[in-house]
Design a protein around this motif. Structure first.
Motif, PDB file in Angstrom:
ATOM      1  N   ASP A  23       0.923  -1.348  -0.361  1.00 53.44           N
ATOM      2  CA  ASP A  23       0.198   0.069   0.103  1.00 53.44           C
ATOM      3  C   ASP A  23       1.007   1.250  -0.177  1.00 53.44           C
ATOM      4  N   GLU A  24       2.282   1.249  -0.009  1.00 58.59           N
ATOM      5  CA  GLU A  24       3.051   2.683  -0.254  1.00 58.59           C
ATOM      6  C   GLU A  24       3.173   2.733   1.429  1.00 58.59           C
ATOM      7  N   THR A  25       3.278   2.659   1.673  1.00 55.33           N
ATOM      8  CA  THR A  25       3.338   3.067   3.429  1.00 55.33           C
ATOM      9  C   THR A  25       5.000   1.581   3.847  1.00 55.33           C
ATOM     10  N   ALA A  26       5.532   2.721   4.791  1.00 52.34           N
ATOM     11  CA  ALA A  26       6.596   2.582   5.160  1.00 52.34           C
ATOM     12  C   ALA A  26       6.786   1.219   5.842  1.00 52.34           C
ATOM     13  N   ASP A  27       7.197   0.289   5.533  1.00 56.51           N
ATOM     14  CA  ASP A  27       7.689  -1.140   7.041  1.00 56.51           C
ATOM     15  C   ASP A  27       8.159  -0.526   7.897  1.00 56.51           C
ATOM     16  N   LEU A  28       8.462   0.033   9.468  1.00 59.79           N
ATOM     17  CA  LEU A  28       9.036   0.423  10.313  1.00 59.79           C
ATOM     18  C   LEU A  28      10.159  -0.574  10.880  1.00 59.79           C
ATOM     19  N   MET A  29       9.799  -1.656  10.681  1.00 56.87           N
ATOM     20  CA  MET A  29      11.030  -2.736  11.485  1.00 56.87           C
ATOM     21  C   MET A  29      11.904  -3.196  10.372  1.00 56.87           C
ATOM     22  N   LEU A  30      11.498  -3.513   9.533  1.00 56.32           N
ATOM     23  CA  LEU A  30      12.668  -3.365   7.585  1.00 56.32           C
ATOM     24  C   LEU A  30      13.662  -1.747   7.816  1.00 56.32           C
ATOM     25  N   THR A  31      12.822  -0.772   7.672  1.00 55.13           N
ATOM     26  CA  THR A  31      13.492   0.350   7.476  1.00 55.13           C
ATOM     27  C   THR A  31      14.054   0.775   8.917  1.00 55.13           C
ATOM     28  N   LEU A  32      14.407   0.437   9.843  1.00 55.80           N
ATOM     29  CA  LEU A  32      14.728   1.129  10.454  1.00 55.80           C
ATOM     30  C   LEU A  32      16.124  -0.158  10.788  1.00 55.80           C
ATOM     31  N   PHE A  33      16.236  -1.697  10.479  1.00 55.74           N
ATOM     32  CA  PHE A  33      16.346  -2.874   9.936  1.00 55.74           C
ATOM     33  C   PHE A  33      18.017  -2.030   9.085  1.00 55.74           C
ATOM     34  N   LEU A  34      17.493  -1.212   7.589  1.00 54.81           N
ATOM     35  CA  LEU A  34      18.477  -1.078   6.941  1.00 54.81           C
ATOM     36  C   LEU A  34      18.916  -0.602   7.409  1.00 54.81           C
ATOM     37  N   LYS A  35      18.591   1.035   8.335  1.00 55.69           N
ATOM     38  CA  LYS A  35      19.344   2.156   8.614  1.00 55.69           C
ATOM     39  C   LYS A  35      20.491   2.371  10.237  1.00 55.69           C
ATOM     40  N   GLU A  36      19.979   1.297  10.113  1.00 55.37           N
ATOM     41  CA  GLU A  36      20.505   1.390  11.905  1.00 55.37           C
ATOM     42  C   GLU A  36      21.743  -0.130  11.742  1.00 55.37           C
ATOM     43  N   ALA A  37      21.238  -1.079  10.830  1.00 56.77           N
ATOM     44  CA  ALA A  37      22.242  -2.448  11.222  1.00 56.77           C
ATOM     45  C   ALA A  37      23.488  -2.580  11.467  1.00 56.77           C
ATOM     46  N   THR A  38      24.028  -1.393  10.699  1.00 57.87           N
ATOM     47  CA  THR A  38      26.125  -1.055   9.870  1.00 57.87           C
ATOM     48  C   THR A  38      26.299  -0.775  11.908  1.00 57.87           C
ATOM     49  N   LEU A  39      25.141   0.534  12.484  1.00 60.60           N
ATOM     50  CA  LEU A  39      26.181   1.111  13.717  1.00 60.60           C
ATOM     51  C   LEU A  39      25.810  -0.028  14.810  1.00 60.60           C
ATOM     52  N   ARG A  40      23.942  -0.510  15.024  1.00 61.21           N
ATOM     53  CA  ARG A  40      23.568  -1.233  16.140  1.00 61.21           C
ATOM     54  C   ARG A  40      23.860  -2.410  16.035  1.00 61.21           C
ATOM     55  N   ALA A  41      24.910  -3.254  15.546  1.00 56.84           N
ATOM     56  CA  ALA A  41      25.082  -4.750  14.762  1.00 56.84           C
ATOM     57  C   ALA A  41      26.475  -4.696  14.456  1.00 56.84           C
ATOM     58  N   SER A  42      27.921  -4.039  14.085  1.00 58.79           N
ATOM     59  CA  SER A  42      29.060  -3.912  13.372  1.00 58.79           C
ATOM     60  C   SER A  42      28.493  -4.978  12.243  1.00 58.79           C
ATOM     61  N   LEU A  43      27.576  -4.320  11.706  1.00 56.10           N
ATOM     62  CA  LEU A  43      27.602  -5.437  10.291  1.00 56.10           C
ATOM     63  C   LEU A  43      27.587  -4.422   9.372  1.00 56.10           C
ATOM     64  N   SER A  44      29.158  -5.097   8.242  1.00 52.46           N
ATOM     65  CA  SER A  44      29.292  -4.239   7.304  1.00 52.46           C
ATOM     66  C   SER A  44      28.662  -4.033   5.801  1.00 52.46           C
ATOM     67  N   ARG A  45      28.480  -2.677   5.789  1.00 51.60           N
ATOM     68  CA  ARG A  45      27.454  -2.676   4.782  1.00 51.60           C
ATOM     69  C   ARG A  45      26.676  -2.972   3.435  1.00 51.60           C
ATOM     70  N   SER A  46      27.742  -3.870   3.149  1.00 55.08           N
ATOM     71  CA  SER A  46      27.987  -4.885   2.305  1.00 55.08           C
ATOM     72  C   SER A  46      26.901  -6.210   2.395  1.00 55.08           C
ATOM     73  N   SER A  47      26.389  -5.822   3.758  1.00 55.68           N
ATOM     74  CA  SER A  47      26.150  -7.305   4.132  1.00 55.68           C
ATOM     75  C   SER A  47      24.714  -6.774   4.347  1.00 55.68           C
ATOM     76  N   VAL A  48      24.103  -5.281   4.634  1.00 52.82           N
ATOM     77  CA  VAL A  48      22.796  -5.202   4.715  1.00 52.82           C
ATOM     78  C   VAL A  48      21.908  -5.370   4.194  1.00 52.82           C
ATOM     79  N   ARG A  49      22.791  -4.867   3.085  1.00 50.92           N
ATOM     80  CA  ARG A  49      21.499  -5.490   1.506  1.00 50.92           C
ATOM     81  C   ARG A  49      21.038  -6.746   1.594  1.00 50.92           C
TER      82      ARG A  49
END
Length: 338
Positions: A23-49
């Motif tokens: 319905d074109e609304t943002a999925d907050l859970m996965l959008t937050l993961f996309l933004k915070e994974a590198t900082l919060r889980a020490s995940l490399s940028r190449s692994s986030v996607r």
């Protein structure tokens, strides 16, 4: 799929990339993961996607599966609900065998085994889910305990250490000597499974290839298949230098210019954090292939359409951009090893 999710770019300054629902609304859970994974889980940028692409079908499954909807389960619900959704997803979508059992220490665990109908990457899916809840909990978005991790892991390990010490005292009437003394054998602590889902049959075993004709055959097959100069050059460097694919793809013009564009280049190394610690050597034909690639294919993709003469002149004058990627995509960016 009815509930397919998409990754889109937006003008939002806080969340420039968002996962959106049908319905074109943002999925907050996965959008937050996309933004915070590198900082919060020490995940490399190449692994986030890649992790995100493993999670998006799970999120769609939660919305569309009739059993999940009937039971009212949610990926943001209590730990038991999350585990129930993952269990059903593993069975119905990834075609895995999921059987309850006990590990070597008698702790209950769900054993997951991929079948012939399972897609590749079941282990990556479980890793992505584990990372997701690490991020959500650290952001305060998930208020329960981590659904895939044993919260009592430290207590179990301490109980094992205490039991081993007590057995030692009961047998020898003394405690064990320090490992460095050499008096007593070093007994390994039994490994405690930290996850509720344990993957079976996923052990990676390195295979040593000793066929001396492998490289010539690959080179002939690559040329017969019409590989471009870029791929041929990368193949040449991989076999001649023994460098990792990530190290070859990360090479810059500045790395190669260290040899005046001849037969060696500087390179990143494992654990170097981007520093050029390593030197990789190759022969004259490989250097000629690189120069041919830069002059013909790379010139077309370069934003200023520069070739070998221009780069050599810039290097002599000290004007060469040392961070300019050696291997470019069609979009003119550095090639991704994935």
């Amino acid at each position: 799929m009815q509930g397919a999710l998409r990754l889109v770019r937006t003008s939002d300054l806080l969340f420039p990339e968002q996962v959106v629902l049908p319905d074109e609304t943002a999925d907050l859970m996965l959008t937050l993961f996309l933004k915070e994974a590198t900082l919060r889980a020490s995940l490399s940028r190449s692994s986030v996607r890649p992790y995100l692409y493993k999670l998006m079908p799970l999120r769609a499954f939660e919305r569309d599966d009739p059993v999940v909807q009937r039971e009212g389960w949610s990926l943001l619900g209590p730990e038991a609900e999350v585990r129930a959704i993952i269990d059903r997803y593993l069975r119905s979508k990834l075609a895995c065998d999921v059987k309850p059992g006990k590990d070597r220490l008698g702790l209950e665990v769900l054993f997951v085994q991929a079948t012939g109908r399972s897609p590749p990457g079941v282990n990556d899916f479980l890793a992505a889910v584990g990372c997701l809840y690490h991020v959500l909990r650290r952001c305060g978005f998930y208020r329960f305990k981590h659904p895939l991790m044993r919260e009592d892991l430290q207590q179990v390990e301490q109980a094992l250490r205490d039991a081993r010490y007590a057995a030692y005292v009961a047998t020898l009437n003394r405690g064990p000597m320090p490992p460095q003394s050499g008096v007593d054998p070093v007994l390994p602590t039994p490994r405690v499974s930290s996850r509720h889902f344990a993957l079976r049959g996923a052990e990676w075993r390195p295979i040593i290839v000793s066929d001396p004709l492998l490289y010539p055959r690959l080179r002939l097959l690559a040329k017969a298949a019409g590989w471009r100069l870029r791929e041929l050059a990368i193949l040449e460097l991989l076999f001649q230098t023994g460098a990792r694919i990530s190290e070859v793809c990360a090479l810059t013009l500045g790395d190669w210019a260290a040899s005046n564009f001849l037969c060696f280049a500087l390179s990143i190394d494992k654990g170097s954090r981007g520093e050029r610690w390593k030197r990789i050597n190759f022969d004259n034909p490989a250097a000629a292939l690189l120069r041919n690639y830069v002059e013909r294919e790379r010139r077309v993709l370069d934003s200023q359409h520069r070739g070998m003469q221009e780069f050599q002149a810039q290097h002599r004058l000290g004007r060469l951009d040392p961070s300019a990627p050696l291997f470019l995509t069609h979009a003119g960016r550095a090639i991704n090893p994935n």
